[in-house]
Scaffold this motif. Structure first.
Motif, short mmCIF file in Angstrom:
data_model
loop_
_atom_site.label_atom_id
_atom_site.label_comp_id
_atom_site.label_asym_id
_atom_site.label_seq_id
_atom_site.Cartn_x
_atom_site.Cartn_y
_atom_site.Cartn_z
N ALA A 267 0.82 -1.22 0.00
CA ALA A 267 0.00 0.00 0.00
C ALA A 267 0.85 1.26 0.00
CB ALA A 267 -0.95 -0.01 1.20
N HIS A 268 1.95 1.27 0.76
CA HIS A 268 2.78 2.48 0.81
C HIS A 268 3.44 2.77 -0.53
CE1 HIS A 268 5.74 -0.65 1.72
NE2 HIS A 268 6.69 0.20 1.38
N LEU A 269 3.69 1.74 -1.34
CA LEU A 269 4.26 1.97 -2.67
C LEU A 269 3.17 2.35 -3.67
CD1 LEU A 269 6.95 -0.85 -3.02
CD2 LEU A 269 7.19 1.49 -2.17
N THR A 270 1.99 1.78 -3.49
CA THR A 270 0.87 2.11 -4.38
C THR A 270 0.58 3.61 -4.34
OG1 THR A 270 -0.09 -0.07 -4.08
CG2 THR A 270 -1.56 1.63 -4.90
N ALA A 271 0.58 4.18 -3.16
CA ALA A 271 0.32 5.61 -3.01
C ALA A 271 1.38 6.43 -3.76
CB ALA A 271 0.28 5.99 -1.53
N GLU A 272 2.63 6.04 -3.64
CA GLU A 272 3.71 6.76 -4.33
C GLU A 272 3.57 6.63 -5.84
OE1 GLU A 272 5.89 8.80 -2.97
OE2 GLU A 272 5.18 8.34 -0.96
N LEU A 273 3.26 5.43 -6.30
CA LEU A 273 3.12 5.19 -7.74
C LEU A 273 1.93 5.97 -8.31
CD1 LEU A 273 3.98 1.41 -7.88
CD2 LEU A 273 5.35 3.29 -8.79
N MET A 274 0.85 6.04 -7.56
CA MET A 274 -0.32 6.81 -8.02
C MET A 274 0.01 8.29 -8.12
SD MET A 274 -3.40 4.80 -6.04
CE MET A 274 -4.63 6.01 -6.49
N ALA A 275 0.73 8.80 -7.14
CA ALA A 275 1.13 10.22 -7.17
C ALA A 275 2.08 10.48 -8.34
CB ALA A 275 1.79 10.59 -5.85
N GLN B 27 14.25 -0.65 -2.92
CA GLN B 27 14.78 0.24 -1.89
C GLN B 27 13.88 0.41 -0.67
OE1 GLN B 27 17.93 1.54 -2.13
NE2 GLN B 27 18.01 0.22 -3.91
N PHE B 28 12.56 0.28 -0.88
CA PHE B 28 11.61 0.59 0.19
C PHE B 28 10.56 -0.50 0.37
CE2 PHE B 28 12.91 4.64 -1.75
CZ PHE B 28 13.47 5.27 -0.66
N SER B 29 10.89 -1.75 0.13
CA SER B 29 9.87 -2.81 0.16
C SER B 29 9.19 -2.94 1.53
CB SER B 29 10.46 -4.15 -0.26
OG SER B 29 11.47 -4.54 0.66
N ASP B 30 9.93 -2.73 2.59
CA ASP B 30 9.36 -2.91 3.93
C ASP B 30 9.22 -1.62 4.73
OD1 ASP B 30 9.29 -5.65 3.48
OD2 ASP B 30 11.34 -5.91 4.22
N THR B 31 9.65 -0.52 4.14
CA THR B 31 9.62 0.73 4.89
C THR B 31 8.89 1.81 4.10
OG1 THR B 31 11.71 1.48 3.94
CG2 THR B 31 11.83 0.25 6.00
N ARG B 32 8.51 2.84 4.79
CA ARG B 32 7.85 3.98 4.18
C ARG B 32 8.84 4.73 3.29
NH1 ARG B 32 5.98 9.14 6.23
NH2 ARG B 32 4.09 9.58 5.07
N VAL B 33 8.36 5.24 2.17
CA VAL B 33 9.21 5.97 1.24
C VAL B 33 9.48 7.36 1.81
CG1 VAL B 33 9.43 6.90 -1.09
CG2 VAL B 33 8.25 4.72 -0.72
N GLU B 34 10.76 7.63 2.07
CA GLU B 34 11.20 8.94 2.60
C GLU B 34 12.30 9.46 1.66
OE1 GLU B 34 10.05 10.64 5.18
OE2 GLU B 34 8.69 9.12 5.93
N LEU B 35 11.93 10.35 0.77
CA LEU B 35 12.90 10.84 -0.19
C LEU B 35 13.60 12.13 0.26
CD1 LEU B 35 10.96 10.21 -3.50
CD2 LEU B 35 12.73 8.81 -2.46
N ALA B 36 13.05 12.82 1.23
CA ALA B 36 13.60 14.12 1.63
C ALA B 36 15.08 14.04 2.02
CB ALA B 36 12.78 14.68 2.79
#
Length: 173
Positions: free
Chosen positions: A123-131, A161-170
């Motif tokens: 789900a956390h990757l789906t949100a990033e991909l949709m954005a 890179q982020f399979s198990d963690t929240r995506v934090e690009l900052a």
């Protein structure tokens, strides 16, 4: 179901490769699908030849179209193509056949001929991909086929890179 117009424009070998394979009825739809996504007629014919090669090879591997999937395509690309003796020229490049066969799977899934891909996107990757898809559409103005390619590459990167963690690009720049 197959378009005699498109098949008549292909080589005798390509027509023979489609023969009575499980993919023969989908040649016309596949060709139209590529044209609708913005591919030129020459590219669509080239991709169709790659699909014909796969159809010929896979006819000894599967009995039903429902058996076509990513694993079978990888076997074709990684085991068959490097040692292919199907043609005198021995087309062994994987790039175009891989793209052609990915489009084939998309079409067959859209038509509900084969089952959806079982890979679950977290789900956390789906949100990033949709954005990202929204950005590619609204800001970059990219076509669906180009966006899909970008999304596939981005999905692979994010998953590695982020399979198990929240995506934090900052903090990563």
């Amino acid at each position: 179901m197959t378009s005699p117009q498109i098949l008549s424009q292909l080589s005798a070998k390509t027509r023979t490769w489609f023969g009575s394979t499980v993919l023969n009825p989908y040649t016309d739809g596949y060709f139209a699908f590529l044209l609708k996504r913005g591919y030129t007629r020459s590219t669509a014919k080239y991709y169709l030849r790659s699909v014909a090669h796969f159809a010929y090879w896979s006819s000894s591997q599967v009995n039903a179209i429902e058996q076509l999937n990513e694993e079978l395509i990888e076997t074709f690309l990684e085991r068959h193509l490097p040692t292919c003796q199907c043609t005198a020229r021995g087309a062994r490049s994987k790039v175009n056949p891989r793209a052609a066969l990915r489009h084939l799977l998309v079409l067959l899934r859209l038509q509900q001929v084969i089952a959806p891909r079982l890979t679950q996107i977290p789900a956390h990757l789906t949100a990033e991909l949709m954005a990202f898809d929204q950005y590619l559409t609204d800001v970059r103005g990219l076509r669906a086929s180009t966006r899909q390619t970008q999304l596939n590459h981005t999905h692979g990167l994010l998953r590695s890179q982020f399979s198990d963690t929240r995506v934090e690009l900052a903090g990563s720049c």
